[in-house]
Design an enzyme around this catalytic site. Sequence first.
Site, short mmCIF file in Angstrom:
data_model
loop_
_atom_site.label_atom_id
_atom_site.label_comp_id
_atom_site.label_asym_id
_atom_site.label_seq_id
_atom_site.Cartn_x
_atom_site.Cartn_y
_atom_site.Cartn_z
N GLY A 292 40.01 25.76 -34.81
CA GLY A 292 40.17 25.66 -33.37
C GLY A 292 40.21 24.20 -32.94
O GLY A 292 39.76 23.31 -33.66
N ASP A 293 40.77 23.94 -31.77
CA ASP A 293 40.64 22.60 -31.21
C ASP A 293 39.27 22.50 -30.55
O ASP A 293 38.51 23.47 -30.48
CB ASP A 293 41.76 22.30 -30.22
CG ASP A 293 42.03 20.80 -30.08
OD1 ASP A 293 41.14 20.00 -30.44
OD2 ASP A 293 43.13 20.43 -29.63
N TYR A 294 38.95 21.34 -30.06
CA TYR A 294 37.62 21.00 -29.56
C TYR A 294 37.18 21.99 -28.48
O TYR A 294 37.70 21.96 -27.36
CB TYR A 294 37.67 19.58 -29.01
CG TYR A 294 36.37 18.84 -28.96
CD1 TYR A 294 36.08 17.84 -29.88
CD2 TYR A 294 35.43 19.11 -27.97
CE1 TYR A 294 34.89 17.13 -29.82
CE2 TYR A 294 34.24 18.42 -27.91
CZ TYR A 294 33.98 17.42 -28.83
OH TYR A 294 32.81 16.71 -28.76
N THR A 295 36.27 22.89 -28.80
CA THR A 295 35.71 23.94 -27.94
C THR A 295 36.74 25.00 -27.53
O THR A 295 36.48 25.79 -26.62
CB THR A 295 35.03 23.37 -26.66
OG1 THR A 295 36.02 22.84 -25.78
CG2 THR A 295 34.00 22.33 -27.00
N SER A 296 37.90 25.08 -28.21
CA SER A 296 38.94 26.01 -27.75
C SER A 296 38.52 27.47 -27.91
O SER A 296 38.99 28.33 -27.15
CB SER A 296 40.25 25.76 -28.50
OG SER A 296 40.17 26.16 -29.86
#
Length: 748
Positions: A292-296
Amino acid sequence: MATHRNIMKALYLVFAALLLGAPTQAQKLDLSPGTEQRIDSLLAIMTLEEKLGQLTVIAFSSEVTGPEGDTIDIRTALSKGHVGGIQNIRGVDRLRPLQEMVVNESRLGIPLIFPSDIIHGSEVVFPIPLAEASSWDLEAIERASRIAATEATAQGITMNFAPMADIARDPRWGRMMEGGGEDPFLTSHITAARVRGYQGDDLSDPSTMVGCVKHFAAYGAAEGGRDYNIVDMSERRLREVYLPPFESAVHAGVGSIMVSFNEINGVPASSNEFLLKDILRDEWGFNGFVIGDYTSVGELVEHGVAEDLSEAAQLAMNAGLDVDLVTQAFLHHIEHLMETGGVSVDRVDEAVRRMLRIKFALGLMDDPYRYLDKAREESTVYRQEYLDIARDMARKSIVLLKNDNNVLPLETTIGKLALVGPFIDNRIDPKGEWAFGGSHYEDIVTMLAGIQGKVSEDTQILYAKGCNTNDDSVEYFDEAMRIADQADVVVVGVGEPISMVGEGHSRTNLDLPGVQLDLLKELRKTGKPIIAILLSGRPLLLDWLEHNVEGIIQAWHLGHESGHAIADVLFGDYNPSGKLTVSFPLSVGQIPVYYSHKTTGRPFQEDLRWCSHYIDSPNTPLYPFGYGLSYSSFEYSEIYLSHSEISPSDTLTATVRIRNAGPYDGSEIVQLYIRDMKGSVTRPVKQLRGFEKIFLRSGEEQEVAFTITVEDLKFYDLNMDYVAEPGRYRVFIGKNSVDVREQLFALR
C-alpha cells in the site's frame, strides 16, 4: 553468553541448511525450488502474529512522508516480530542497531527490509526524473539509477519506492516531476531502465536494491490535477495509456509494486481486484509483492468503501494487496478476520511468501548485515565520479526552448554580464523536491558560482536578486534595473521553488510565482538581450517569455551540479540536446493538452466556427512533445520505406538521413511516430513508436533506420482484443511531434 532462544534459532537454521542444502542466489525474483522449500519451512513454524508482522512496514517517526500513522514502540514491536520493514531511515549507524534488535531479540530473527524514497539520487542529487526524461538517454538514466542504488545500499537501504511510472498530462499535478511525462511508450522505456539501474542483474549483490514501481494505477490522471483525487476513465484508456509503463516494469523484473491513492471508476486502488489480481497477477504474471502507499489501506474508510479499519484490512488483503505501509491494519485486524472467515490462511501465507521471497533474493536471510557495512558506506557515498556523472546527466536534461538570432551560446569573454533573479544565487531550490537523502546541500552549485567559474578574468559579473521566489515585494527591482542597464546581456533565473512542487502541491495557476514576471517586464524596458533560465518541476506558462525575451532555457531542478551544467550550456561547452517529454500549454484552460490526442468528427479548421476549437486560444500547445532546440541545425531527408505494404509476419524499415547543417557538433533525438488511419475504434493522431539519439559533427550526416513490426500497430479494438487491424498507416519521422516528414504504408 547466548540465550536459549538464540541457541534454538541457530539450531533451526543449521537443521534447515542440512536438510535443504546451501542457499542459492536469486536472479531477480526467479528463485530456485530450494528457496521456496526454505520459505515453506519458515511458514510452517511462524505464528500468525509473526506472519502479520512481515506484512507490516512502519515509518520511522522522525522522517515522515505522509500523515502520521499509529505510534509504535519500536523495540517491543521488533522483539515480537511485528515489523517486516522500516521506512525513511538511513545510515549504517542508525540501521544496524534496529537489524540487530530484530535478529537477536525476535523468536525467528527474520531480518528487516529498509525502504526509502530514492527518487533522484541518494547523497549525490541528480536531476528530477522529469528532467532526466528530457534527455531521452536510457543508458544515462539507467546509470544515474545505478549510482543512486549504489549509494543508498551503502547506507543500508534495501528497497526503493521508485520509479514512478505514472503518465501525467496535467501539469497542475505537482507529482509530474517524479515521472517520465505524457507518453506511455517513452515512459515505459524509462521505467524499465530505472528498474535495471536499481536492481541490477542479481539482487543478492549488496549494491542492488528492490525497486517498487508506483503508483498502480492511473494516479497521474487525478481529476482536476488535484493530488489524491478520483480517476474515472474507460478501460481502453487505462490499458492504452496508463498501464503500459507498469507492465514494462514487471517485464524488467521489478520486485514490488505500490498501489496508488486514488480510486478508479469507483474502486480505490488499495482494494481493486481488477488491478491487483486480474491484470497484475493473472495477465502479467507478477510474482513480487504489492504494498500500500502511505496509510492508503486505512484511507479506504475515508473513501467510503470500508466501515472501519478492520473492513479496510479485509478489502485490501482479499483484493491482493500484500503489505500494509504505516496503517498497521493487517497487524491489528487480520487475526480476527481469519477467525470469522473474512480472510483465509492461504491468502495470508501467500502474502508472507512474497515478502520472504524478496528477503531471500536480497540475501538478507543468510546475512542480515550484508547492507550494513560501515567501511563500505564511508568509501562509497558522495564520490567525485558520481558528481561528474550527475553534471553530465544535468546537461543532457536541459531543454533549449528559444534562441532568437543565435543569442546563445554566450562568449566567455563577454564584457559585462548581469545575473538577475531569485534562483541565481540559490542552492535550495536546484536540488529539487524528494531529495531527502542528500546531506551535502551546501555543495549544490548555484548558477552564480557556475557562471563565475566559466567566464574570463576580464568579464564583469553584476548580480542582483531582483525579487523573491513567491511574494509581492518589488523592493529589489531598482537594483536589478541598475545593473541591467550597465550589462551587455541579462541572464534571469526565474521559475518555481520546490515548496510549490511535488506531492500535495497541485496548482491552478501555472504562471511564474510572485512578481517574477513583473521583474522580467521591467528588465525588458532596458532593451538589453534577455536570457531566461527556468527552474521548475512542471511546465509553466511561458507565452509572454516566448514573445519578449531572446533566449529561454528550461533547466528544471537539476540537483548538485545544477550551476555547472547550466553554465556549460549557456557558454556552449555543451550543445543542448534535451527534448520535452510533456507538452507546454499556452494556458491552463487548454489542459489537458498532449500530442497523442484523437481527432473529432469536426476537427479544427482555420476560420471555421463549427469545429472543435477555442474562440480565445489555439488548440495547440506553446511547445509540443518532443520539442527542443540545439545550437546547431539538423536537416531531415524524405522518408524511405522498404515496402509500401506488409503482412503481419513482415517487418518494415523506415529510413531517413540526418545532416548537421550547423556550426556546432551536437546530438539529435530522432523520433518515429505512427498513425492508424482507420480503426474499429477511434485512434490517436500519432503515437511515438521509436526514437534514437545520434551525435553528428558539424557537416556530418547519418542514416537512421527504424524497424516497424505488427507489434507497433496493435491497439485494443472494439472487443477489447489487442490486435493490429489491416488498413493504411502513416509513419512520421522528425525532430519533434509536429516538425516531421511522413509516408504511407498498408498492413494487409
